[in-house]
Design a protein around this motif. Structure first.
Motif, PDB file in Angstrom:
ATOM      1  N   CYS A   1      58.311  68.013  42.208  1.00 12.77           N
ATOM      2  CA  CYS A   1      57.532  67.187  41.287  1.00 12.77           C
ATOM      3  C   CYS A   1      57.326  67.958  39.995  1.00 12.77           C
ATOM      4  O   CYS A   1      57.667  69.139  39.893  1.00 12.77           O
ATOM      5  N   ALA A   2      56.736  67.323  39.001  1.00 12.63           N
ATOM      6  CA  ALA A   2      56.456  67.983  37.737  1.00 12.63           C
ATOM      7  C   ALA A   2      55.368  69.038  37.905  1.00 12.63           C
ATOM      8  O   ALA A   2      54.515  68.940  38.797  1.00 12.63           O
ATOM      9  N   ARG A   3      55.376  70.053  37.033  1.00 19.58           N
ATOM     10  CA  ARG A   3      54.366  71.102  37.104  1.00 19.58           C
ATOM     11  C   ARG A   3      52.967  70.530  36.919  1.00 19.58           C
ATOM     12  O   ARG A   3      52.027  70.942  37.608  1.00 19.58           O
ATOM     13  N   SER A   4      52.817  69.581  36.015  1.00 24.43           N
ATOM     14  CA  SER A   4      51.506  68.977  35.782  1.00 24.43           C
ATOM     15  C   SER A   4      51.010  68.243  37.020  1.00 24.43           C
ATOM     16  O   SER A   4      49.807  68.261  37.335  1.00 24.43           O
ATOM     17  N   THR A   5      51.938  67.600  37.737  1.00 28.28           N
ATOM     18  CA  THR A   5      51.549  66.894  38.966  1.00 28.28           C
ATOM     19  C   THR A   5      51.086  67.881  40.031  1.00 28.28           C
ATOM     20  O   THR A   5      50.068  67.659  40.702  1.00 28.28           O
ATOM     21  N   ALA A   6      51.836  68.980  40.185  1.00 30.15           N
ATOM     22  CA  ALA A   6      51.449  69.995  41.167  1.00 30.15           C
ATOM     23  C   ALA A   6      50.083  70.576  40.830  1.00 30.15           C
ATOM     24  O   ALA A   6      49.235  70.785  41.708  1.00 30.15           O
ATOM     25  N   GLY A   7      49.846  70.841  39.545  1.00 26.57           N
ATOM     26  CA  GLY A   7      48.556  71.385  39.127  1.00 26.57           C
ATOM     27  C   GLY A   7      47.414  70.441  39.429  1.00 26.57           C
ATOM     28  O   GLY A   7      46.348  70.855  39.887  1.00 26.57           O
TER      29      GLY A   7
END
Length: 217
Positions: A190-196
């Motif tokens: 997934c996108a880094r922003s989603t993981a964060g």
């Protein structure tokens, strides 16, 4: 209702055989009695801060043991022990059996001869227990609080749970940190922003639950 933490000191003559053995070895310092029952014959589940071989040796002190088994776990050893009788001091056992309170697990037995446990009940019954225990053993009250039912576990979505599991496996929570949010994102595809965002929401839920539990003690 009140929740009271008690600490009692057992003289060797009144202590359970395993409790006595704790004082005689440097390899075990703590036993946590997790599950038990108020019957003449009972199987108990306990945890020890020692290796299985050491715990098996410790259990040989129990003459009334019918069967036992050990399983390594949580940095120590779990032990199932079936006894034909408790081998606790008869006066203490009778006091516990007729008390008007509920005892919360675990009961912690320490190598200095002390045992620590919590009881829940009405104030009059808890006061009576304190007085009756004081007639038999050196008894102290360590903490008194209002009893509240346990809070519900933190509700995490499957994706939040997966994010936490990935972060832990990748070293994100190590000290020093060896993993990153980008690593978690790659693991979850997934996108880094989603993981964060997944990690922040999961961590917030876990922290709120822990703080709430702390307020109950």
């Amino acid at each position: 209702m009140k929740r009271v933490a008690f600490r009692v000191s057992y003289p060797p003559t009144a202590a359970h055989p395993i409790h006595r053995r704790l004082a005689d070895t440097d390899e075990v310092s703590r036993m946590e009695l997790l599950v038990w029952g108020p019957t003449a014959e009972v199987t108990t589940l306990s945890w020890y801060d020692a290796e299985p071989a050491t715990v098996r040796e410790l259990l040989t002190a129990v003459e009334t043991a019918v069967a036992s088994s050990t399983v390594a776990g949580d940095g120590g050893t779990y032990a199932f022990l079936h006894q034909s009788e408790y081998e606790l001091d008869a006066d203490v056992l009778d006091l516990v059996a007729r008390s008007g309170v509920v005892f919360l697990p675990p009961v912690v037995f320490l190598d200095d001869g002390d045992a620590v446990f919590e009881a829940v009940g009405e104030q009059a019954e808890l006061s009576r227990l304190y007085a009756d225990l004081g007639d038999l053993l050196d008894t102290r009250i360590e903490r008194v609080s209002e009893f509240r039912k346990p809070s519900s576990p933190a509700r995490l979505t499957d994706r939040q749970q997966a994010a936490l599991a990935a972060a832990e496996a990748l070293g994100y929570y190590d000290v020093p940190r060896t993993g990153s949010v980008s690593d978690v994102a790659a693991e979850l595809d997934c996108a880094r922003s989603t993981a964060g965002e997944l990690l922040r929401k999961a961590e917030a839920a876990v922290v709120r639950e822990q703080l709430h539990r702390g307020g109950e003690r």
